[in-house]
Design a protein around this motif. Structure first.
Motif, PDB file in Angstrom:
ATOM      1  N   ILE A 171       0.880  -1.110  -0.028  1.00 56.29           N
ATOM      2  CA  ILE A 171      -0.032  -0.033   0.046  1.00 56.29           C
ATOM      3  C   ILE A 171       0.949   1.249  -0.172  1.00 56.29           C
ATOM      4  O   ILE A 171       1.900   1.436   0.831  1.00 56.29           O
ATOM      5  CB  ILE A 171      -0.907  -0.019   1.247  1.00 56.29           C
ATOM      6  N   GLU A 172       0.607   2.251  -0.865  1.00 58.17           N
ATOM      7  CA  GLU A 172       1.491   3.510  -0.821  1.00 58.17           C
ATOM      8  C   GLU A 172       0.603   4.295  -1.905  1.00 58.17           C
ATOM      9  O   GLU A 172       0.038   3.947  -2.683  1.00 58.17           O
ATOM     10  CB  GLU A 172       2.906   3.170  -1.431  1.00 58.17           C
ATOM     11  N   GLN A 173       0.981   5.688  -1.363  1.00 59.15           N
ATOM     12  CA  GLN A 173       0.302   6.688  -2.057  1.00 59.15           C
ATOM     13  C   GLN A 173      -1.341   6.523  -2.307  1.00 59.15           C
ATOM     14  O   GLN A 173      -1.781   6.663  -3.378  1.00 59.15           O
ATOM     15  CB  GLN A 173       0.859   7.130  -3.344  1.00 59.15           C
ATOM     16  N   GLY A 174      -2.194   5.807  -1.651  1.00 64.15           N
ATOM     17  CA  GLY A 174      -3.401   5.663  -1.657  1.00 64.15           C
ATOM     18  C   GLY A 174      -3.893   4.528  -2.540  1.00 64.15           C
ATOM     19  O   GLY A 174      -4.751   4.223  -2.993  1.00 64.15           O
ATOM     20  N   ARG A 175      -2.790   3.759  -3.065  1.00 61.66           N
ATOM     21  CA  ARG A 175      -3.189   2.600  -4.035  1.00 61.66           C
ATOM     22  C   ARG A 175      -2.542   1.183  -3.252  1.00 61.66           C
ATOM     23  O   ARG A 175      -1.665   1.099  -2.549  1.00 61.66           O
ATOM     24  CB  ARG A 175      -2.308   2.634  -5.133  1.00 61.66           C
ATOM     25  N   LEU A 176      -3.439   0.059  -3.589  1.00 60.20           N
ATOM     26  CA  LEU A 176      -3.133  -1.314  -3.039  1.00 60.20           C
ATOM     27  C   LEU A 176      -2.489  -2.051  -4.418  1.00 60.20           C
ATOM     28  O   LEU A 176      -3.040  -2.082  -5.370  1.00 60.20           O
ATOM     29  CB  LEU A 176      -4.200  -1.991  -2.565  1.00 60.20           C
ATOM     30  N   PHE A 177      -1.182  -2.498  -4.355  1.00 59.57           N
ATOM     31  CA  PHE A 177      -0.694  -3.208  -5.483  1.00 59.57           C
ATOM     32  C   PHE A 177      -0.464  -4.730  -4.913  1.00 59.57           C
ATOM     33  O   PHE A 177      -0.240  -5.117  -3.877  1.00 59.57           O
ATOM     34  CB  PHE A 177       0.657  -2.566  -5.825  1.00 59.57           C
ATOM     35  N   PHE A 178      -0.670  -5.508  -6.070  1.00 62.93           N
ATOM     36  CA  PHE A 178      -0.868  -7.107  -5.679  1.00 62.93           C
ATOM     37  C   PHE A 178      -0.817  -7.787  -6.971  1.00 62.93           C
ATOM     38  O   PHE A 178      -1.033  -7.315  -8.014  1.00 62.93           O
ATOM     39  CB  PHE A 178      -2.239  -7.565  -5.116  1.00 62.93           C
ATOM     40  N   ASN A 179       0.172  -8.853  -6.692  1.00 57.65           N
ATOM     41  CA  ASN A 179       0.224  -9.925  -7.906  1.00 57.65           C
ATOM     42  C   ASN A 179      -0.862 -10.814  -7.863  1.00 57.65           C
ATOM     43  O   ASN A 179      -0.755 -11.981  -7.093  1.00 57.65           O
ATOM     44  CB  ASN A 179       1.828 -10.679  -7.757  1.00 57.65           C
ATOM     45  N   LEU A 180      -1.868 -10.675  -8.359  1.00 62.61           N
ATOM     46  CA  LEU A 180      -2.934 -11.522  -8.479  1.00 62.61           C
ATOM     47  C   LEU A 180      -2.837 -12.746  -9.336  1.00 62.61           C
ATOM     48  O   LEU A 180      -3.295 -13.863  -9.077  1.00 62.61           O
ATOM     49  CB  LEU A 180      -4.281 -10.810  -8.907  1.00 62.61           C
ATOM     50  N   GLY A 181      -2.159 -12.584 -10.348  1.00 65.57           N
ATOM     51  CA  GLY A 181      -2.185 -13.553 -11.330  1.00 65.57           C
ATOM     52  C   GLY A 181      -3.345 -14.250 -12.369  1.00 65.57           C
ATOM     53  O   GLY A 181      -3.313 -15.173 -12.719  1.00 65.57           O
ATOM     54  N   ALA A 187      -4.429  -9.342 -15.791  1.00 60.63           N
ATOM     55  CA  ALA A 187      -4.505  -8.838 -14.624  1.00 60.63           C
ATOM     56  C   ALA A 187      -3.422  -9.466 -13.725  1.00 60.63           C
ATOM     57  O   ALA A 187      -4.165  -9.759 -12.603  1.00 60.63           O
ATOM     58  CB  ALA A 187      -6.013  -8.801 -13.896  1.00 60.63           C
ATOM     59  N   GLY A 188      -2.314  -9.979 -14.285  1.00 65.46           N
ATOM     60  CA  GLY A 188      -1.456 -10.363 -13.481  1.00 65.46           C
ATOM     61  C   GLY A 188      -1.044  -9.597 -12.413  1.00 65.46           C
ATOM     62  O   GLY A 188      -0.759 -10.285 -11.290  1.00 65.46           O
ATOM     63  N   ILE A 189      -0.934  -8.383 -12.451  1.00 69.35           N
ATOM     64  CA  ILE A 189      -0.600  -7.409 -11.456  1.00 69.35           C
ATOM     65  C   ILE A 189      -1.850  -6.437 -11.654  1.00 69.35           C
ATOM     66  O   ILE A 189      -2.140  -6.021 -12.532  1.00 69.35           O
ATOM     67  CB  ILE A 189       0.809  -6.526 -11.660  1.00 69.35           C
ATOM     68  N   ALA A 194      -7.129   2.176  -2.249  1.00 71.93           N
ATOM     69  CA  ALA A 194      -6.967   1.644  -1.018  1.00 71.93           C
ATOM     70  C   ALA A 194      -8.233   2.127  -0.159  1.00 71.93           C
ATOM     71  O   ALA A 194      -8.559   1.381   0.805  1.00 71.93           O
ATOM     72  CB  ALA A 194      -5.634   2.073  -0.462  1.00 71.93           C
ATOM     73  N   ALA A 195      -8.543   3.319  -0.485  1.00 72.36           N
ATOM     74  CA  ALA A 195     -10.069   3.728   0.400  1.00 72.36           C
ATOM     75  C   ALA A 195     -11.121   2.854  -0.009  1.00 72.36           C
ATOM     76  O   ALA A 195     -11.959   2.744   0.702  1.00 72.36           O
ATOM     77  CB  ALA A 195      -9.983   5.171   0.182  1.00 72.36           C
ATOM     78  N   SER A 196     -11.266   2.602  -1.216  1.00 72.20           N
ATOM     79  CA  SER A 196     -12.681   2.079  -1.868  1.00 72.20           C
ATOM     80  C   SER A 196     -12.530   0.606  -2.212  1.00 72.20           C
ATOM     81  O   SER A 196     -13.519  -0.122  -2.496  1.00 72.20           O
ATOM     82  CB  SER A 196     -13.172   3.035  -3.026  1.00 72.20           C
ATOM     83  N   GLY A 197     -11.439   0.229  -2.636  1.00 72.92           N
ATOM     84  CA  GLY A 197     -11.222  -1.170  -3.250  1.00 72.92           C
ATOM     85  C   GLY A 197     -11.620  -1.278  -4.681  1.00 72.92           C
ATOM     86  O   GLY A 197     -11.459  -2.283  -5.329  1.00 72.92           O
ATOM     87  N   GLU A 198     -11.601   0.124  -5.539  1.00 70.40           N
ATOM     88  CA  GLU A 198     -12.080   0.092  -6.879  1.00 70.40           C
ATOM     89  C   GLU A 198     -10.957  -0.222  -7.772  1.00 70.40           C
ATOM     90  O   GLU A 198      -9.724   0.250  -7.257  1.00 70.40           O
ATOM     91  CB  GLU A 198     -12.897   1.431  -7.163  1.00 70.40           C
ATOM     92  N   ASP A 199     -11.053  -0.710  -8.942  1.00 69.52           N
ATOM     93  CA  ASP A 199      -9.997  -0.971  -9.734  1.00 69.52           C
ATOM     94  C   ASP A 199      -9.259   0.390 -10.219  1.00 69.52           C
ATOM     95  O   ASP A 199     -10.021   1.304 -10.435  1.00 69.52           O
ATOM     96  CB  ASP A 199     -10.569  -1.831 -11.228  1.00 69.52           C
ATOM     97  N   ILE A 200      -8.210   0.405 -10.411  1.00 63.25           N
ATOM     98  CA  ILE A 200      -7.193   1.631 -10.844  1.00 63.25           C
ATOM     99  C   ILE A 200      -6.588   1.238 -12.148  1.00 63.25           C
ATOM    100  O   ILE A 200      -6.936   1.730 -13.479  1.00 63.25           O
ATOM    101  CB  ILE A 200      -6.153   2.180  -9.936  1.00 63.25           C
ATOM    102  N   TRP A 201      -5.572   0.110 -12.153  1.00 60.71           N
ATOM    103  CA  TRP A 201      -5.126  -0.636 -13.364  1.00 60.71           C
ATOM    104  C   TRP A 201      -4.887  -2.134 -13.258  1.00 60.71           C
ATOM    105  O   TRP A 201      -4.887  -2.282 -12.006  1.00 60.71           O
ATOM    106  CB  TRP A 201      -4.017   0.437 -13.891  1.00 60.71           C
ATOM    107  N   GLU A 238       1.839   4.694 -11.340  1.00 67.53           N
ATOM    108  CA  GLU A 238       0.934   5.544 -11.775  1.00 67.53           C
ATOM    109  C   GLU A 238      -0.014   4.956 -12.572  1.00 67.53           C
ATOM    110  O   GLU A 238      -1.283   5.007 -12.886  1.00 67.53           O
ATOM    111  CB  GLU A 238       1.271   6.690 -12.228  1.00 67.53           C
ATOM    112  N   THR A 239       0.638   4.103 -13.821  1.00 68.76           N
ATOM    113  CA  THR A 239      -0.318   3.718 -14.975  1.00 68.76           C
ATOM    114  C   THR A 239      -0.387   2.342 -15.020  1.00 68.76           C
ATOM    115  O   THR A 239      -1.052   1.824 -15.767  1.00 68.76           O
ATOM    116  CB  THR A 239       0.407   4.275 -16.116  1.00 68.76           C
ATOM    117  N   GLY A 240       0.476   1.541 -14.503  1.00 70.29           N
ATOM    118  CA  GLY A 240       0.829   0.095 -14.678  1.00 70.29           C
ATOM    119  C   GLY A 240       1.505  -0.046 -15.830  1.00 70.29           C
ATOM    120  O   GLY A 240       1.578  -1.435 -16.369  1.00 70.29           O
ATOM    121  N   THR A 241       2.319   0.746 -16.623  1.00 68.30           N
ATOM    122  CA  THR A 241       2.963   0.763 -17.778  1.00 68.30           C
ATOM    123  C   THR A 241       4.052  -0.317 -17.504  1.00 68.30           C
ATOM    124  O   THR A 241       4.775   0.256 -16.508  1.00 68.30           O
ATOM    125  CB  THR A 241       3.122   1.958 -18.621  1.00 68.30           C
ATOM    126  N   MET A 242       4.601  -1.470 -18.321  1.00 70.87           N
ATOM    127  CA  MET A 242       5.584  -2.068 -17.901  1.00 70.87           C
ATOM    128  C   MET A 242       6.848  -1.584 -18.501  1.00 70.87           C
ATOM    129  O   MET A 242       6.795  -1.287 -19.553  1.00 70.87           O
ATOM    130  CB  MET A 242       5.422  -3.432 -18.461  1.00 70.87           C
TER     131      MET A 242
END
Length: 418
Positions: A171-181, A187-189, A194-201, A238-242
């Motif tokens: 969790i950082e800067q209001g976002r939750l990052f996770f390796n979902l797979g 949606a590997g990552i 973090a406040a609402s659980g809504e998708d960002i990228w 910020e964007t999820g760009t690899m």
């Protein structure tokens, strides 16, 4: 015990400053900075053969998740029967403050635990925790009440693997990052609000590893590093760009990437074992990278903590090299500085005041002082303090050391007597 090591360590106690309450929290796996380094503080590591004084101990269920600590709240997850439990206890006496329970049906088909494996994260007044089957909860730290939840495996059609979910969120800067797979949904990552659980990228089609994401600012730019089950991925958070990826994984059956990457300055170390070993890459100002070194044998941790020690990394090898041992490797060159064979086998540890505190795989507790010639023993218990196998990383918040196995959670007092 080494008398010189004890004298040298004690000499540092008088120069160790105190820390604020927030600085001495251990709110996530591998501590405040995710480098397995505790805040600079005075602790007493010179204990006798029986170990430090136990302050309290409580019975727990199964699982390899580690305890986390914030504001005198100790949070951990475990399993009893067909329920996974997120539990919060008081750091002073181990009394339960709240519990959050939910059902699980996961069964591990090999000799390891049925879970849960993931470690919770505390940010401000919230707890974020993943269950063994992809259940994500955001809970109130004070009450344990759910603020929001999602069943990500169900939403993204992720089937149960050989082992329960093992990655821990960042969790950082209001976002939750996770390796979902979630490979079928690209949606590997994922990144969630973090406040609402809504998708960002969402990004990549990589299967999930058992590693926690790491974030770092390098050359003035923010990076997100994720060790998936096929290798290291560098992303723009910020964007999820690899930016790029480094393929690195074992070809052996039932093998998973389970060692979180370690970031030291502009270098990132990725380790997989037994087999592939280590690769260290250097990050350039234009967000590209180059390989500094690669070595299959110098360090090949299987699931163990990587600990930063200045410009070196300290960690355990797998059991495939004639028995696991503790090693120190220079991050810049990949050269072995020293190795230490002991009863600790594949231990889990942290660093405080320049010393190592290590819980061995069979439950022994050791305090070691690294030197150019290898570690010097400050203290080493004669008998195990915890029940094997010990796969949970320790936590240190203030002067309290927390150790967990699949039978109990114990708190030990490392305070320095006046």
């Amino acid at each position: 015990m080494d008398g010189r090591a004890i004298d040298q360590f004690r000499s540092t106690l008088s120069t160790s400053g105190g820390s604020s309450a927030d600085a001495t929290d251990w709110p996530q796996l591998f501590g405040p900075t995710r480098t397995s380094n505790a805040a600079d503080q005075a602790v007493d590591l010179v204990w006798g053969a029986n170990g430090p004084r136990q302050q309290w101990s409580i019975e727990v269920g199964t699982g390899y998740g580690s305890p986390v600590v914030s504001r005198d709240h100790v949070v951990f997850n475990h399993r009893i029967g067909d329920e996974e439990i997120v539990q919060c206890v008081d750091s002073t006496d181990g009394q339960t403050i709240w519990t959050h329970r939910y059902p699980t049906t996961f069964v591990c088909d090999v000799e390891y635990s049925d879970g849960p494996y993931s470690t919770p994260v505390i940010v401000d007044d919230r707890v974020y925790t993943f269950g063994g089957q992809g259940q994500l909860f955001c809970l109130s730290l004070d009450s344990g009440q759910p603020l929001w939840n999602r069943n990500l495996h169900q939403e993204y059609s992720v089937e149960d693997g050989l082992f329960p979910v093992g990655a821990s969120p960042l969790i950082e800067q209001g976002r939750l990052f996770f390796n979902l797979g979630a490979i079928d949904h690209d949606a590997g990552i994922i990144a969630l609000d973090a406040a609402s659980g809504e998708d960002i990228w969402q990004s990549t089609d990589h299967p999930a590893g058992y590693c926690s994401p790491m974030a770092a600012t390098i050359h003035g730019k923010r990076f997100l590093f994720v060790m998936t089950n096929v290798g290291l991925v560098s992303l723009d958070p910020e964007t999820g760009t690899m930016d790029w990826m480094v393929e690195h994984y074992s070809r052996s059956p039932m093998s998973y990437n389970a060692v979180s990457p370690l970031v030291v300055d502009d270098k990132v170390l990725l380790v997989t074992g037994p087999g592939p070993g280590a690769v260290c890459v250097q990050i350039h100002p234009n967000r590209t990278h180059s390989e500094l070194w690669r070595d299959r044998r110098v360090i090949d941790s299987q699931y163990n903590t990587l600990m930063r020690s200045d410009s070196d990394v300290i960690g355990f090898t797998s059991a495939g090299q004639g028995g696991a041992e503790l090693r120190c490797v220079n991050m810049g060159s990949g050269k072995l500085r020293w190795k230490y064979h002991s009863l600790l086998r594949r231990g889990q540890g942290l660093m405080v005041g320049g010393a190592l505190v290590v819980l061995g795989e069979r439950g022994h507790l050791a305090a070691l002082l690294p030197s150019d010639d290898g570690p010097q023993v400050i203290a080493f218990t004669e008998k195990p303090l915890m029940s094997e196998p010990c796969y949970c990383a320790p936590a240190l918040a203030g002067s309290r050391l927390y150790l967990k196995d699949e039978q109990r959670l114990a708190c030990f007092d490392l305070s320095v007597e006046p």
